[in-house]
Write a protein that holds these residues in place. Structure first.
Motif, PDB file in Angstrom:
ATOM      1  N   PHE A 140       0.364  -1.688   0.170  1.00 48.59           N
ATOM      2  CA  PHE A 140      -0.129   0.252   0.005  1.00 48.59           C
ATOM      3  C   PHE A 140       0.821   0.999  -0.059  1.00 48.59           C
ATOM      4  N   ARG A 141       1.611   1.238   1.313  1.00 46.19           N
ATOM      5  CA  ARG A 141       3.042   2.478   0.831  1.00 46.19           C
ATOM      6  C   ARG A 141       3.442   2.628  -0.621  1.00 46.19           C
ATOM      7  N   SER A 142       3.748   1.508  -1.506  1.00 41.41           N
ATOM      8  CA  SER A 142       4.757   1.151  -1.969  1.00 41.41           C
ATOM      9  C   SER A 142       3.811   2.202  -3.052  1.00 41.41           C
ATOM     10  N   VAL A 143       1.951   1.706  -3.785  1.00 39.06           N
ATOM     11  CA  VAL A 143       1.468   1.989  -4.315  1.00 39.06           C
ATOM     12  C   VAL A 143       1.283   3.794  -3.582  1.00 39.06           C
ATOM     13  N   CYS A 144       1.024   4.603  -2.944  1.00 38.98           N
ATOM     14  CA  CYS A 144       0.786   5.389  -2.434  1.00 38.98           C
ATOM     15  C   CYS A 144       2.197   6.416  -2.776  1.00 38.98           C
ATOM     16  N   SER A 145       3.572   5.957  -2.603  1.00 40.80           N
ATOM     17  CA  SER A 145       4.537   6.018  -2.624  1.00 40.80           C
ATOM     18  C   SER A 145       4.916   6.177  -4.281  1.00 40.80           C
TER      19      SER A 145
ATOM     20  N   GLN B 154     -10.178  -6.340   7.428  1.00 42.19           N
ATOM     21  CA  GLN B 154      -9.268  -5.856   8.486  1.00 42.19           C
ATOM     22  C   GLN B 154     -10.140  -4.319   7.510  1.00 42.19           C
ATOM     23  N   ASP B 155     -11.210  -3.844   8.692  1.00 44.07           N
ATOM     24  CA  ASP B 155     -11.399  -2.238   8.546  1.00 44.07           C
ATOM     25  C   ASP B 155     -10.519  -1.915   8.048  1.00 44.07           C
ATOM     26  N   ASP B 156      -9.354  -1.391   8.669  1.00 41.67           N
ATOM     27  CA  ASP B 156      -8.633  -0.731   7.930  1.00 41.67           C
ATOM     28  C   ASP B 156      -8.024  -1.132   6.871  1.00 41.67           C
ATOM     29  N   GLN B 157      -7.889  -2.261   6.385  1.00 42.16           N
ATOM     30  CA  GLN B 157      -6.782  -2.861   5.517  1.00 42.16           C
ATOM     31  C   GLN B 157      -8.169  -2.294   4.585  1.00 42.16           C
TER      32      GLN B 157
ATOM     33  N   ASP C   6      -1.290  12.139   2.776  1.00 41.72           N
ATOM     34  CA  ASP C   6      -0.195  12.484   4.111  1.00 41.72           C
ATOM     35  C   ASP C   6      -0.773  12.483   4.972  1.00 41.72           C
ATOM     36  N   THR C   7      -2.179  13.017   5.327  1.00 43.26           N
ATOM     37  CA  THR C   7      -2.387  13.272   6.256  1.00 43.26           C
ATOM     38  C   THR C   7      -3.138  12.096   7.046  1.00 43.26           C
ATOM     39  N   PHE C   8      -3.229  10.968   5.619  1.00 43.90           N
ATOM     40  CA  PHE C   8      -3.833   9.307   5.780  1.00 43.90           C
ATOM     41  C   PHE C   8      -2.363   9.256   7.285  1.00 43.90           C
ATOM     42  N   PHE C   9      -1.864   8.878   6.524  1.00 45.92           N
ATOM     43  CA  PHE C   9      -0.036   8.206   6.880  1.00 45.92           C
ATOM     44  C   PHE C   9      -0.257   8.615   8.365  1.00 45.92           C
ATOM     45  N   GLU C  10      -0.540  10.141   8.577  1.00 43.40           N
ATOM     46  CA  GLU C  10      -0.069  10.736  10.241  1.00 43.40           C
ATOM     47  C   GLU C  10      -0.551   9.505  11.042  1.00 43.40           C
ATOM     48  N   LYS C  11      -1.826   8.982  10.866  1.00 40.09           N
ATOM     49  CA  LYS C  11      -2.734   8.495  11.351  1.00 40.09           C
ATOM     50  C   LYS C  11      -2.391   6.694  11.097  1.00 40.09           C
ATOM     51  N   HIS C  12      -2.177   6.427  10.026  1.00 41.61           N
ATOM     52  CA  HIS C  12      -2.081   4.886  10.053  1.00 41.61           C
ATOM     53  C   HIS C  12      -0.320   4.840   8.742  1.00 41.61           C
ATOM     54  N   PRO C  13       0.240   4.743   9.549  1.00 48.47           N
ATOM     55  CA  PRO C  13       2.132   4.780   9.225  1.00 48.47           C
ATOM     56  C   PRO C  13       2.249   3.772   8.298  1.00 48.47           C
TER      57      PRO C  13
ATOM     58  N   LEU D 109       8.866  -1.554   6.666  1.00 53.20           N
ATOM     59  CA  LEU D 109      10.089  -0.764   5.896  1.00 53.20           C
ATOM     60  C   LEU D 109      11.123  -0.008   7.277  1.00 53.20           C
ATOM     61  N   LYS D 110      10.451  -0.175   8.284  1.00 52.47           N
ATOM     62  CA  LYS D 110      11.637   0.234   9.912  1.00 52.47           C
ATOM     63  C   LYS D 110      12.249  -0.597   9.966  1.00 52.47           C
ATOM     64  N   SER D 111      11.644  -2.533  10.011  1.00 49.55           N
ATOM     65  CA  SER D 111      12.196  -2.822  10.124  1.00 49.55           C
ATOM     66  C   SER D 111      13.320  -2.944   9.125  1.00 49.55           C
ATOM     67  N   ALA D 112      13.033  -3.386   8.127  1.00 47.59           N
ATOM     68  CA  ALA D 112      14.190  -2.919   7.129  1.00 47.59           C
ATOM     69  C   ALA D 112      15.048  -2.242   6.836  1.00 47.59           C
TER      70      ALA D 112
END
Length: 355
Positions: free
Chosen positions: A17-22, A50-53, A181-188, A193-196
């Motif tokens: 999802f982050r890759s698509v948005c990026s 799930q709802d968030d997905q 940008d506003t969406f990722f503030e609540k749903h990082p 990516l952090k693990s990598a």
């Protein structure tokens, strides 16, 4: 195990999802298409999201329609007259509760309505623009003011109108990026990516440490080599400043002369002739012996070996080998020496390590 796999899949979906948005924010269409296909391959296989997905899936559907907004040959609905931006408008209304900023939501909605008509005019399809305006009047709560402005633009076929310039397609893309940008503030959605990033950081630290260790090892080796070279220089300088002490002095204060070493020998002399008869012999022998003992020379002191004699002895042994004392005595110069003396002297030199 199923729960573990479910969590892992959620991480994978978040990453996609982050890759698509990026790629959308980078406006890289090729990369966006690759990422959206990968995301679809993972998400569409899941029957119970799930709802968030589910929300993220809807956002990807919206982004896909925005990216294809100017491609009128692409259709997301069964009705061929529904353009990608018209379909995106319906999806955007479904995401209304997801957008915290209502002003942002209204601005993007207005941009979508205007660009639905503007893209058709830009592509030269006036009829499709008129049909789109009619659809908007029917399916959306379009204000009368905006409806009149759009109707004027369609009638005049004014692609360069102030309305279309103010609410351009590029402005629509930027506004959607602001929403992301506003969406990722609540749903990082950035666990993977952090693990990598931690793994990469650890690799870099390990590589830097290895380079540092190699550099330190090279420095130590260089220092050791330099120290060894310096010690060698010091040793050689010491050797030059302090030559080996000679065992025998080569300086002869008083040159040796054969005549000075000769001492007169006392020869045995008989004062009377030997008698044949025993009686006469005994009497004379006793007198003769007494006289001989008195005339015998005194014991000769042991003569020291000179440096020249030692040198000749060493040269002789080197040339003929040990045991050839008689030959060495003939071939080299020695003063009043015998073969036995040569052998004894050689044993002495070997004992003291002087040969």
């Amino acid at each position: 195990m199923c729960e573990v796999e479910s969590v892992a899949k959620c991480w994978m979906m978040d990453f996609c999802f982050r890759s698509v948005c990026s790629s959308y924010r980078d406006k890289n269409r090729d990369k966006f298409n690759r990422n959206i296909k990968l995301y679809e391959a993972i998400v569409d296989d899941e029957s119970d999201l799930q709802d968030d997905q589910q929300t993220k899936r809807t956002i990807c559907c919206f982004l896909s329609r925005i990216m294809d907004g100017k491609n009128l040959d692409v259709h997301y609905d069964s009705n061929d007259k529904i353009t990608p931006l018209m379909s995106a408008l319906a999806v955007w209304d479904f995401l209304k509760d997801t957008v915290a900023d209502t002003t942002l939501h209204e601005n993007i909605r207005r941009l979508l309505i205007i660009q639905c008509v503007g893209v058709c005019l830009e592509k030269g399809n006036v009829q499709l623009a008129a049909d789109t305006l009619q659809w908007l009047e029917k399916e959306t709560s379009l204000s009368q003011k905006l409806q009149r402005k759009l109707s004027t633009v369609v009638t005049e076929k004014d692609v360069y109108s102030q309305l279309l310039a103010s609410f351009s397609y590029s402005r629509l893309l930027d506004s959607v990026s602001t929403f992301l940008d506003t969406f990722f503030e609540k749903h990082p959605s950035d666990f993977l990516l952090k693990s990598a990033a931690k793994v990469v950081e650890a690799r870099h630290e390990k590589a830097e440490k290895s380079e540092k260790d190699l550099s330190e090892a090279a420095s130590l080796k260089h220092a050791a080599d330099s120290s060894t070279k310096n010690e060698a220089k010091v040793d050689s300088s010491d050797l030059n400043l302090k030559p080996k002490k000679k065992l025998f002095s080569t300086k002869v204060v008083h040159p040796w002369k054969p005549e000075t070493e000769k001492k007169p020998l006392c020869a045995l002399r008989r004062t009377a002739a030997l008698r044949v008869s025993r009686l006469s012999f005994k009497g004379h022998r006793r007198q003769e012996t007494t006289q001989e003992v008195c005339e015998l020379p005194k014991h000769k002191s042991k003569k020291k070996w000179t440096w020249e004699e030692d040198k000749n002895l060493k040269a002789g042994v080197k040339r003929y080998g040990e045991g050839k004392w008689a030959k060495i005595l003939v071939e080299y110069t020695f003063e009043d020496r015998t073969s036995v003396m040569l052998k004894d002297r050689w044993r002495t030199l070997k004992k003291h390590g002087l040969c």
